[in-house]
Design a protein around this motif. Structure first.
Motif, short mmCIF file in Angstrom:
data_model
loop_
_atom_site.label_atom_id
_atom_site.label_comp_id
_atom_site.label_asym_id
_atom_site.label_seq_id
_atom_site.Cartn_x
_atom_site.Cartn_y
_atom_site.Cartn_z
N THR A 25 -8.91 3.17 5.54
CA THR A 25 -7.53 2.70 6.27
C THR A 25 -7.89 1.02 7.34
O THR A 25 -6.86 0.35 7.28
N TYR A 28 -6.01 -0.45 4.49
CA TYR A 28 -4.13 -0.80 4.57
C TYR A 28 -4.01 -1.24 5.70
O TYR A 28 -3.15 -2.12 5.62
N ARG A 29 -4.98 -1.31 7.09
CA ARG A 29 -4.72 -1.15 8.11
C ARG A 29 -4.53 -3.22 7.59
O ARG A 29 -3.60 -4.57 8.16
N LEU A 32 -1.65 -4.55 5.90
CA LEU A 32 -0.13 -4.19 6.83
C LEU A 32 -0.46 -5.70 7.46
O LEU A 32 0.55 -6.55 7.80
N ASP A 127 5.93 -1.77 5.73
CA ASP A 127 5.09 -0.57 5.32
C ASP A 127 4.90 0.10 4.22
O ASP A 127 3.25 0.27 3.69
N HIS A 128 5.84 -0.34 2.83
CA HIS A 128 6.32 0.70 1.73
C HIS A 128 5.64 -0.39 1.26
O HIS A 128 4.39 0.09 0.06
N ARG A 131 1.53 -0.17 1.99
CA ARG A 131 1.08 1.17 1.09
C ARG A 131 1.16 1.13 -0.53
O ARG A 131 -0.19 1.50 -0.68
N HIS A 132 1.93 0.43 -0.71
CA HIS A 132 1.63 0.25 -2.41
C HIS A 132 0.27 -0.50 -2.80
O HIS A 132 -0.16 -0.05 -3.94
N ALA A 134 -2.13 -0.94 -0.67
CA ALA A 134 -3.23 -0.45 -0.40
C ALA A 134 -3.54 0.54 -1.67
O ALA A 134 -4.90 0.68 -2.13
N TRP A 135 -2.41 1.19 -2.17
CA TRP A 135 -3.22 2.09 -3.30
C TRP A 135 -2.92 1.49 -5.05
O TRP A 135 -4.47 2.14 -5.59
#
Length: 427
Positions: A25, A28-29, A32, A127-128, A131-132, A134-135
């Protein structure tokens, strides 16, 4: 209730999962925020990079955005340079978050050379992208988490292996032959447990041995009176006259009394031997207890013309178990009355010797030879040449109750060297 293994595994794996989720988390933040900053910078660069108009397709094909330019007269020169539906003009200078067609957009506007340039990008695209990223960044973290979980399983299993060995060692024990467990072969943390188990097994083995001895002795002692009862019954059946039958029945009653007394003594001994814990002590008025014991035995003393009484002494209160103390005195008085000749004397007295309270039962009967006194507390022991019937358990019961109270017993001669004096000295 969950096992220790389950509790450790669940706790450690949940802690690992919580750490991974927390780290993911946070990652990701962070990504972002970084993505938004980079995307804002890109929007500004796209707007500035149009001094004379931007050709179609000049944007980054991996990014989704809308680039629009209005001339000085307010006409739209470039409807859209990002392949997306155009947005209305917002006339902003700098950045703004707007909602268009139920979607969030990030917008940058600036006046350049008399023209108004507006660049917008869907927040969903940002956001996409976050997420990409972060993954892609978090996959190694997930792999590490899986490896860590496997290591936790292995380490917990290895750490609990000594417990399984201890359980196997205890499970291999036999109730009839308990063997001590070697503490040196166990993990240091388990050695106190092994030592405690060995102590418990030693106590259990001693209790079992005492029980086996008690059962064997009781069976041996009960066999003789039961055989005698059967023989006496046969004699009563064969009696030819009323006088012979009455005599045989009287003997039968006497033997029944002896057998009943033996059973009562065996039950009393078993009950007091099973009381291994600390006595439930309470204040006991010894004077009142002695008077009660004398009253209980007065009929037997009168029938034998024995002077039974309590000598004058100072009031005494003992911290003791009342019923146990009563059984102790009953057995001492009963023994004294049995072995004291007709017209004799039995005295009960209390006092304090060297700061320790004591109880004493003294008679002027035949007494016990010094060489036999050491064995008087053994079960079923009766000195040779004794014609008084009994079962040899009274003093064994007295000793158990005294031990229960952590008291000592002393055997001495009675008054003027005649009889026996039994003194119970309390701590």
């Amino acid at each position: 209730m969950k096992t220790i293994r389950q509790q450790l595994l669940i706790g450690l794996l949940c802690a690992t999962l919580a750490c991974v989720l927390g780290a993911g988390t946070t990652l990701y933040r962070s990504l972002l925020a970084e993505t938004n900053e980079l995307a804002d910078l890109q929007l500004r660069q796209l707007a500035i990079a149009l001094p004379g108009g931007a050709p179609e397709g000049s944007h980054d094909p991996e990014e989704a955005f809308v680039l629009q330019v209005w001339n000085s007269s307010g006409a739209l020169d470039m409807p859209s340079a990002g392949g997306l539906a155009p947005l209305p003009r917002y006339d902003v200078q700098g950045y703004r978050d707007v909602i268009w067609n139920d979607a969030a957009w990030r917008l940058y506007g600036q006046e350049l050379g008399g023209r108004y340039v507006q660049v917008a990008q869907p927040q969903a695209a940002r956001d996409h992208l976050a997420r990409h990223m972060a993954w892609r960044t978090g996959r190694p973290l997930l792999a590490i988490a899986v490896i860590f979980a496997l290591l936790v399983l292995a380490v917990v299993g290895r750490a609990l292996r000594p417990l399984y060995r201890l359980a196997e060692a205890v499970g291999d024990q036999s109730a009839t032959a308990l063997r001590p467990i070697d503490p040196d072969g166990m993990a240091p943390d388990l050695r106190p447990v092994v030592v405690a188990l060995n102590g418990l097994m030693s106590k259990f083995e001693a209790a079992m041995a005492a029980q086996r001895t008690f059962v064997a002795d009781a069976a041996h002692e009960l066999r003789s009176p039961l055989t005698a009862l059967k023989l006496q019954l046969q004699l009563a059946e064969r009696a030819g006259t009323a006088t012979e039958r009455a005599l045989a029945l009287a003997k039968l009653h006497e033997r029944l009394d002896r057998a009943s007394h033996l059973v009562q003594q065996l039950l009393s001994l078993a009950r007091h031997e099973s009381e291994q814990g600390a006595a439930q002590l309470q204040p006991v008025d010894v004077g009142a207890l002695l008077a009660s014991v004398v009253a209980d035995h007065s009929a037997l003393a009168d029938s034998r013309d024995i002077d039974l009484g309590v000598e004058d002494s100072a009031p005494l209160v003992l911290q003791a178990e009342r019923e146990g103390l009563r059984v102790l005195l009953n057995n001492l008085v009963d023994n004294a009355l049995r072995y004291t000749q007709r017209g004799g004397r039995v005295d009960l007295l209390t006092g304090v010797e060297q700061g320790k309270p004591f109880l004493r039962v003294r008679d002027n009967g035949p007494g016990v030879a010094p060489e036999h006194r050491a064995r008087l507390f053994d079960r079923f022991f009766r000195p040779d040449g004794n014609e008084v019937w009994g079962c040899g358990l009274g003093l064994s019961i007295v000793r158990n109750i005294a031990n229960h109270h952590r008291a000592d017993i002393r055997l001495d001669d009675g008054e003027l060297g005649k009889g026996l004096s039994v003194t119970v000295i309390f701590p």
